[in-house]
Enzyme design. Sequence first.
Site, PDB file in Angstrom:
ATOM      1  N   HIS A  83       0.803  -1.225   0.000  1.00  0.00           N
ATOM      2  CA  HIS A  83       0.000   0.000   0.000  1.00  0.00           C
ATOM      3  C   HIS A  83       0.839   1.281   0.000  1.00  0.00           C
ATOM      4  O   HIS A  83       0.523   2.202  -0.776  1.00  0.00           O
ATOM      5  CB  HIS A  83      -0.961  -0.001   1.199  1.00  0.00           C
ATOM      6  N   ASP A 138      -5.441  -7.330  -5.375  1.00  0.00           N
ATOM      7  CA  ASP A 138      -4.982  -6.443  -4.303  1.00  0.00           C
ATOM      8  C   ASP A 138      -4.049  -5.394  -4.879  1.00  0.00           C
ATOM      9  O   ASP A 138      -3.886  -5.297  -6.098  1.00  0.00           O
ATOM     10  CB  ASP A 138      -4.348  -7.241  -3.142  1.00  0.00           C
TER      11      ASP A 138
HETATM   12  O1  T3D Z   1       1.963 -12.095   0.421  1.00  0.00           O
HETATM   13  C1  T3D Z   1       1.366 -11.120   0.032  1.00  0.00           C
HETATM   14  O2  T3D Z   1       1.789  -9.986   0.271  1.00  0.00           O
HETATM   15  C2  T3D Z   1       0.138 -11.319  -0.836  1.00  0.00           C
HETATM   16  C3  T3D Z   1       0.191 -10.525  -2.078  1.00  0.00           C
HETATM   17  C4  T3D Z   1      -0.216 -11.057  -3.250  1.00  0.00           C
HETATM   18  C5  T3D Z   1      -0.104 -10.276  -4.486  1.00  0.00           C
HETATM   19  C6  T3D Z   1       0.070 -11.112  -5.725  1.00  0.00           C
HETATM   20  O3  T3D Z   1       0.720 -10.624  -6.603  1.00  0.00           O
HETATM   21  S1  T3D Z   1      -0.630 -12.680  -5.861  1.00  0.00           S
HETATM   22  C7  T3D Z   1      -0.155 -13.186  -7.511  1.00  0.00           C
HETATM   23  C8  T3D Z   1       1.240 -13.766  -7.549  1.00  0.00           C
HETATM   24  N1  T3D Z   1       1.698 -13.956  -8.900  1.00  0.00           N
HETATM   25  C9  T3D Z   1       1.379 -15.046  -9.629  1.00  0.00           C
HETATM   26  O4  T3D Z   1       0.629 -15.904  -9.219  1.00  0.00           O
HETATM   27  C10 T3D Z   1       2.024 -15.156 -11.002  1.00  0.00           C
HETATM   28  C11 T3D Z   1       2.768 -16.484 -11.135  1.00  0.00           C
HETATM   29  N2  T3D Z   1       3.462 -16.526 -12.398  1.00  0.00           N
HETATM   30  C12 T3D Z   1       2.898 -16.957 -13.539  1.00  0.00           C
HETATM   31  O5  T3D Z   1       1.718 -17.283 -13.586  1.00  0.00           O
HETATM   32  C13 T3D Z   1       3.780 -17.028 -14.737  1.00  0.00           C
HETATM   33  O6  T3D Z   1       5.118 -16.903 -14.328  1.00  0.00           O
HETATM   34  C14 T3D Z   1       3.461 -15.933 -15.796  1.00  0.00           C
HETATM   35  C15 T3D Z   1       2.170 -16.288 -16.537  1.00  0.00           C
HETATM   36  C16 T3D Z   1       3.345 -14.544 -15.186  1.00  0.00           C
HETATM   37  C17 T3D Z   1       4.612 -15.895 -16.836  1.00  0.00           C
HETATM   38  O7  T3D Z   1       4.795 -17.199 -17.365  1.00  0.00           O
HETATM   39  P1  T3D Z   1       6.109 -17.564 -18.172  1.00  0.00           P
HETATM   40  O8  T3D Z   1       5.879 -18.927 -18.769  1.00  0.00           O
HETATM   41  O9  T3D Z   1       6.466 -16.458 -19.084  1.00  0.00           O
HETATM   42  O10 T3D Z   1       7.300 -17.635 -17.076  1.00  0.00           O
HETATM   43  P2  T3D Z   1       7.543 -18.761 -15.990  1.00  0.00           P
HETATM   44  O11 T3D Z   1       8.378 -19.865 -16.585  1.00  0.00           O
HETATM   45  O12 T3D Z   1       6.280 -19.163 -15.334  1.00  0.00           O
HETATM   46  O13 T3D Z   1       8.426 -17.959 -14.903  1.00  0.00           O
HETATM   47  C18 T3D Z   1       9.819 -17.737 -15.073  1.00  0.00           C
HETATM   48  C19 T3D Z   1      10.482 -17.951 -13.726  1.00  0.00           C
HETATM   49  O14 T3D Z   1       9.924 -16.998 -12.791  1.00  0.00           O
HETATM   50  C20 T3D Z   1      10.162 -19.334 -13.159  1.00  0.00           C
HETATM   51  O15 T3D Z   1      11.269 -19.737 -12.393  1.00  0.00           O
HETATM   52  P3  T3D Z   1      12.246 -20.935 -12.951  1.00  0.00           P
HETATM   53  O16 T3D Z   1      11.369 -22.092 -13.251  1.00  0.00           O
HETATM   54  O17 T3D Z   1      12.866 -20.359 -14.187  1.00  0.00           O
HETATM   55  O18 T3D Z   1      13.225 -21.167 -11.843  1.00  0.00           O
HETATM   56  C21 T3D Z   1       8.987 -19.052 -12.225  1.00  0.00           C
HETATM   57  O19 T3D Z   1       8.874 -19.982 -11.189  1.00  0.00           O
HETATM   58  C22 T3D Z   1       9.371 -17.690 -11.681  1.00  0.00           C
HETATM   59  N3  T3D Z   1       8.181 -16.961 -11.219  1.00  0.00           N
HETATM   60  C23 T3D Z   1       7.183 -16.472 -11.965  1.00  0.00           C
HETATM   61  N4  T3D Z   1       6.272 -15.872 -11.188  1.00  0.00           N
HETATM   62  C24 T3D Z   1       6.716 -15.977  -9.931  1.00  0.00           C
HETATM   63  C25 T3D Z   1       7.925 -16.679  -9.935  1.00  0.00           C
HETATM   64  N5  T3D Z   1       8.604 -16.963  -8.816  1.00  0.00           N
HETATM   65  C26 T3D Z   1       8.067 -16.536  -7.648  1.00  0.00           C
HETATM   66  N6  T3D Z   1       6.914 -15.846  -7.562  1.00  0.00           N
HETATM   67  C27 T3D Z   1       6.211 -15.542  -8.666  1.00  0.00           C
HETATM   68  N7  T3D Z   1       5.077 -14.824  -8.562  1.00  0.00           N
END
Ligand code: T3D
Length: 256
Positions: A83, A138
């Site tokens: 925030h 959020d």
């Molecule tokens: O705790 C609090 O304060 C609560 C607050 C919450 C607020 C939020 O933001 S909740 C939402 C959190 N975000 C997500 O759920 C997004 C998760 N990510 C994805 O769905 C995908 O990464 C994307 C669709 C955005 C992109 O996909 P893509 O295929 O281009 O990339 P990828 O292969 O998924 O990601 C690349 C790397 O980044 C991968 O790591 P690796 O396998 O190369 O070691 C992936 O795990 C990492 N990564 C992506 N998003 C996150 C992440 N690592 C940690 N947290 C993430 N959110």
Amino acid sequence: MAEVETTRDGGVLTITLNRPDVLNAFDSAMHRALAAALKEARDPEVRAVVLTGAGRGFCVGQDLTEFRDAPGDIGERLRRNYHPNILALRALEKPVLAAVNGPAAGAGLSLASACDLRIAADNASFVPAFIGIGLVPDSGGSFFVARLLGHARAFEWMTSNRKLTAAEAHAWGLVSEVVEADAFAARAAELAATLAAAPTRGIAMTKRLFDAAATSTLEEQLELEAQLQAAATRTDDFAEGVSAFLTKRPPEFRGS
Ligand code: T3D
């Protein structure tokens, strides 16, 4: 390496989220570093701010590894970490451009949506993400996305978790421009330089007007317009704009 980097080019401050291995997901250190960068952005010498991401991502919201390892009280974490930065960004008296260079998801989508303008690289994408893990929007996601897209489209999208391409985001009006990835950094810099050369006070007061319009009555909004227009006429940039027009030369705005 700093979790957020800042660079200056004239009146432009570029803030780069810098955790490229995780597409610039937010951890606690990155929140703190962003807070410092937003404080730097308050410098009157800064007349436009660019927010972007290092590597192939813009920002994918909360780092889910940190979340898994230290879940804690999410509400408290949002109040403490997210925030203040969203409010600090909105409070900046200058334009803030989100240069969305890659995936923007979850709180990263909220962050981009909180900016005044958004442009996207053609390989960028926009993902609600919250609902994908059973959460609700959020960091202003429900506030800004609904205002940008309208209630019906925003609700349908944010509950579907559909990944939007840059072209689709443009068609929806979420971004004002889509640029080929190779030319993206240059175009963002060009646009930011144009914004930094504009009448900064006029842009800042336009922000206030648009923010207020969301909740004002017509009478209230007309009154605020009158007050801020009077303030605008007291700026050096107004005098310069009129003088330049009447003497048929390009204006040189100083942001004061
Ligand atoms: O705790 C609090 O304060 C609560 C607050 C919450 C607020 C939020 O933001 S909740 C939402 C959190 N975000 C997500 O759920 C997004 C998760 N990510 C994805 O769905 C995908 O990464 C994307 C669709 C955005 C992109 O996909 P893509 O295929 O281009 O990339 P990828 O292969 O998924 O990601 C690349 C790397 O980044 C991968 O790591 P690796 O396998 O190369 O070691 C992936 O795990 C990492 N990564 C992506 N998003 C996150 C992440 N690592 C940690 N947290 C993430 N959110």
